[in-house]
Design a protein around this motif. Sequence first.
Motif, PDB file in Angstrom:
ATOM      1  N   GLY A 247      33.192  25.781  40.382  1.00 19.23           N
ATOM      2  CA  GLY A 247      34.432  26.307  39.817  1.00 19.23           C
ATOM      3  C   GLY A 247      35.292  26.966  40.876  1.00 19.23           C
ATOM      4  N   VAL A 248      36.479  27.347  40.495  1.00 22.07           N
ATOM      5  CA  VAL A 248      37.392  28.062  41.399  1.00 22.07           C
ATOM      6  C   VAL A 248      36.968  29.524  41.410  1.00 22.07           C
ATOM      7  CG1 VAL A 248      39.767  28.778  41.841  1.00 22.07           C
ATOM      8  CG2 VAL A 248      39.296  26.506  40.870  1.00 22.07           C
ATOM      9  N   SER A 249      36.411  29.968  42.529  1.00 16.57           N
ATOM     10  CA  SER A 249      35.955  31.354  42.601  1.00 16.57           C
ATOM     11  C   SER A 249      37.143  32.315  42.604  1.00 16.57           C
ATOM     12  CB  SER A 249      35.116  31.548  43.852  1.00 16.57           C
ATOM     13  OG  SER A 249      34.700  32.889  43.921  1.00 16.57           O
ATOM     14  N   SER A 250      36.872  33.535  42.173  1.00 14.60           N
ATOM     15  CA  SER A 250      37.949  34.532  42.077  1.00 14.60           C
ATOM     16  C   SER A 250      38.510  34.924  43.442  1.00 14.60           C
ATOM     17  CB  SER A 250      37.460  35.771  41.336  1.00 14.60           C
ATOM     18  OG  SER A 250      36.336  36.323  41.964  1.00 14.60           O
ATOM     19  N   PHE A 251      37.727  34.744  44.513  1.00 15.56           N
ATOM     20  CA  PHE A 251      38.296  35.109  45.816  1.00 15.56           C
ATOM     21  C   PHE A 251      39.388  34.110  46.211  1.00 15.56           C
ATOM     22  CE2 PHE A 251      35.061  32.171  47.390  1.00 15.56           C
ATOM     23  CZ  PHE A 251      35.629  31.604  48.520  1.00 15.56           C
ATOM     24  N   LEU A 252      39.231  32.871  45.770  1.00 16.80           N
ATOM     25  CA  LEU A 252      40.258  31.852  46.030  1.00 16.80           C
ATOM     26  C   LEU A 252      41.466  32.075  45.128  1.00 16.80           C
ATOM     27  CD1 LEU A 252      37.757  28.878  46.263  1.00 16.80           C
ATOM     28  CD2 LEU A 252      38.982  29.950  48.157  1.00 16.80           C
ATOM     29  N   ALA A 253      41.192  32.427  43.877  1.00 16.98           N
ATOM     30  CA  ALA A 253      42.290  32.706  42.956  1.00 16.98           C
ATOM     31  C   ALA A 253      43.101  33.895  43.457  1.00 16.98           C
ATOM     32  CB  ALA A 253      41.734  32.990  41.561  1.00 16.98           C
ATOM     33  N   ALA A 254      42.402  34.928  43.949  1.00 16.55           N
ATOM     34  CA  ALA A 254      43.101  36.121  44.440  1.00 16.55           C
ATOM     35  C   ALA A 254      43.979  35.769  45.634  1.00 16.55           C
ATOM     36  CB  ALA A 254      42.086  37.207  44.806  1.00 16.55           C
ATOM     37  N   ALA A 255      43.450  34.946  46.553  1.00 15.99           N
ATOM     38  CA  ALA A 255      44.257  34.538  47.713  1.00 15.99           C
ATOM     39  C   ALA A 255      45.504  33.791  47.260  1.00 15.99           C
ATOM     40  CB  ALA A 255      43.422  33.669  48.654  1.00 15.99           C
ATOM     41  N   SER A 256      45.351  32.963  46.231  1.00 19.51           N
ATOM     42  CA  SER A 256      46.516  32.210  45.754  1.00 19.51           C
ATOM     43  C   SER A 256      47.550  33.141  45.152  1.00 19.51           C
ATOM     44  CB  SER A 256      46.094  31.130  44.742  1.00 19.51           C
ATOM     45  OG  SER A 256      45.854  31.685  43.454  1.00 19.51           O
ATOM     46  N   ARG A 257      47.112  34.186  44.468  1.00 22.54           N
ATOM     47  CA  ARG A 257      48.062  35.094  43.818  1.00 22.54           C
ATOM     48  C   ARG A 257      48.798  35.981  44.828  1.00 22.54           C
ATOM     49  NH1 ARG A 257      50.262  33.275  40.275  1.00 22.54           N
ATOM     50  NH2 ARG A 257      50.756  35.236  39.267  1.00 22.54           N
ATOM     51  N   VAL A 258      48.157  36.304  45.960  1.00 22.30           N
ATOM     52  CA  VAL A 258      48.890  37.061  46.991  1.00 22.30           C
ATOM     53  C   VAL A 258      49.527  36.110  48.004  1.00 22.30           C
ATOM     54  CG1 VAL A 258      47.495  39.157  46.719  1.00 22.30           C
ATOM     55  CG2 VAL A 258      46.873  37.499  48.491  1.00 22.30           C
ATOM     56  N   LYS A 259      49.413  34.820  47.730  1.00 24.82           N
ATOM     57  CA  LYS A 259      50.028  33.776  48.575  1.00 24.82           C
ATOM     58  C   LYS A 259      49.607  33.929  50.039  1.00 24.82           C
ATOM     59  CE  LYS A 259      54.037  32.648  45.712  1.00 24.82           C
ATOM     60  NZ  LYS A 259      54.009  33.525  44.559  1.00 24.82           N
ATOM     61  N   ALA A 260      48.294  34.030  50.242  1.00 22.60           N
ATOM     62  CA  ALA A 260      47.788  34.230  51.609  1.00 22.60           C
ATOM     63  C   ALA A 260      46.869  33.088  52.023  1.00 22.60           C
ATOM     64  CB  ALA A 260      47.030  35.554  51.679  1.00 22.60           C
ATOM     65  N   GLU A 261      46.711  32.949  53.328  1.00 20.86           N
ATOM     66  CA  GLU A 261      45.745  32.002  53.894  1.00 20.86           C
ATOM     67  C   GLU A 261      44.713  32.810  54.678  1.00 20.86           C
ATOM     68  OE1 GLU A 261      47.518  28.970  56.334  1.00 20.86           O
ATOM     69  OE2 GLU A 261      45.573  28.196  56.978  1.00 20.86           O
ATOM     70  N   PHE A 262      43.429  32.660  54.294  1.00 26.30           N
ATOM     71  CA  PHE A 262      42.375  33.457  54.933  1.00 26.30           C
ATOM     72  C   PHE A 262      42.231  33.143  56.420  1.00 26.30           C
ATOM     73  CE2 PHE A 262      40.442  33.601  50.526  1.00 26.30           C
ATOM     74  CZ  PHE A 262      40.447  34.978  50.385  1.00 26.30           C
ATOM     75  N   THR A 263      42.457  31.878  56.772  1.00 27.38           N
ATOM     76  CA  THR A 263      42.167  31.432  58.138  1.00 27.38           C
ATOM     77  C   THR A 263      43.457  31.134  58.874  1.00 27.38           C
ATOM     78  OG1 THR A 263      41.951  29.227  57.200  1.00 27.38           O
ATOM     79  CG2 THR A 263      39.907  30.456  57.558  1.00 27.38           C
ATOM     80  N   LEU A 264      43.959  32.124  59.573  1.00 26.52           N
ATOM     81  CA  LEU A 264      45.193  31.946  60.345  1.00 26.52           C
ATOM     82  C   LEU A 264      44.841  31.853  61.817  1.00 26.52           C
ATOM     83  CD1 LEU A 264      47.664  34.559  58.772  1.00 26.52           C
ATOM     84  CD2 LEU A 264      47.716  32.071  58.511  1.00 26.52           C
ATOM     85  N   PRO A 265      45.371  30.836  62.504  1.00 25.18           N
ATOM     86  CA  PRO A 265      45.110  30.723  63.941  1.00 25.18           C
ATOM     87  C   PRO A 265      45.575  31.990  64.655  1.00 25.18           C
ATOM     88  CG  PRO A 265      46.272  28.791  63.111  1.00 25.18           C
ATOM     89  CD  PRO A 265      46.271  29.789  62.004  1.00 25.18           C
TER      90      PRO A 265
END
Length: 250
Positions: A108-126
């Motif tokens: 399923g879509v974990s809540s940590f991914l849902a949270a990132a989508s709601r703050v419009k962020a990318e966890f892995t930035l160069p």
Amino acid sequence: MVYFIGAGPGDVELITVKGMKRLQEADVVIYAGSLVNAELMAYCGPEVKVYDSAGMDLNEVLTVMQEGAASGKTVVRLHTGDPSLYGTIKEQMDALDKLGIQYEIIPGVSSFLAAASRVKAEFTLPGVSQTLIITRLEGRTGTSEGGKLEELAKHKASMAIFLSVQALEKVVERLKAGYSDDTPIAVVYKATWPDEKIVRGTLKDIAEKVREEKIERFAQILVGDFLNSAYELSKLYDAGFSHMYRSAKE
Ligand code: SAH
């Protein structure tokens, strides 16, 4: 057959197509009513038997699974987000192995991914972080890496912290062992639910802001410079934090 299904974070459209199909044909569904959106049961047929696992212990859950499987029924065990994270499915799978009952896991879509989508962020930035740490503050039962939040913070990686907002002050103190005081942090309460709330701040001020919003459970804590895009920086200090409400079905 027993299906462990990731229900997703809340929004009923964020279950997978495969998970939804299994729900449609389920004879028995066991779910944690406090965390899983009950509206997902609308996918089920009229004859379905639904159990709320909140008041059940492991043996009771297993008995329902065993009885269902023995009579050839399709049993669904619905977990929030993805079942592989803080889902306690291992003990259920081990017990089913012993009983010789077959099962399958549908992610399923974990809540940590849902949270990132709601703050419009990318966890892995160069140049910022290519590493994501998923963790929690040690719980009542303790964790094998208990007391290590300070150690993890020293990596300055992107971090998603589950099950810990009730002790946010303690979390912040430990994070300060690695991250600077002005590191951005976001608390996302009930990501993708109609009553979702997003609180943004830095390690300096987040605890107070979250206290004002009275968020004490059901939230993801996201930490790290990945939250610090130029766009968000400009918003961070003037708006302080934002509330996001939206209708259940957009
Ligand atoms: N398996 C789940 C996590 C279960 S533990 C998953 O993959 O998301 C329950 C914790 O997950 C909550 O205390 C909270 O920290 C987090 N959580 C679950 N759903 C959430 C949501 N919609 N928004 C924010 N946090 C959530």
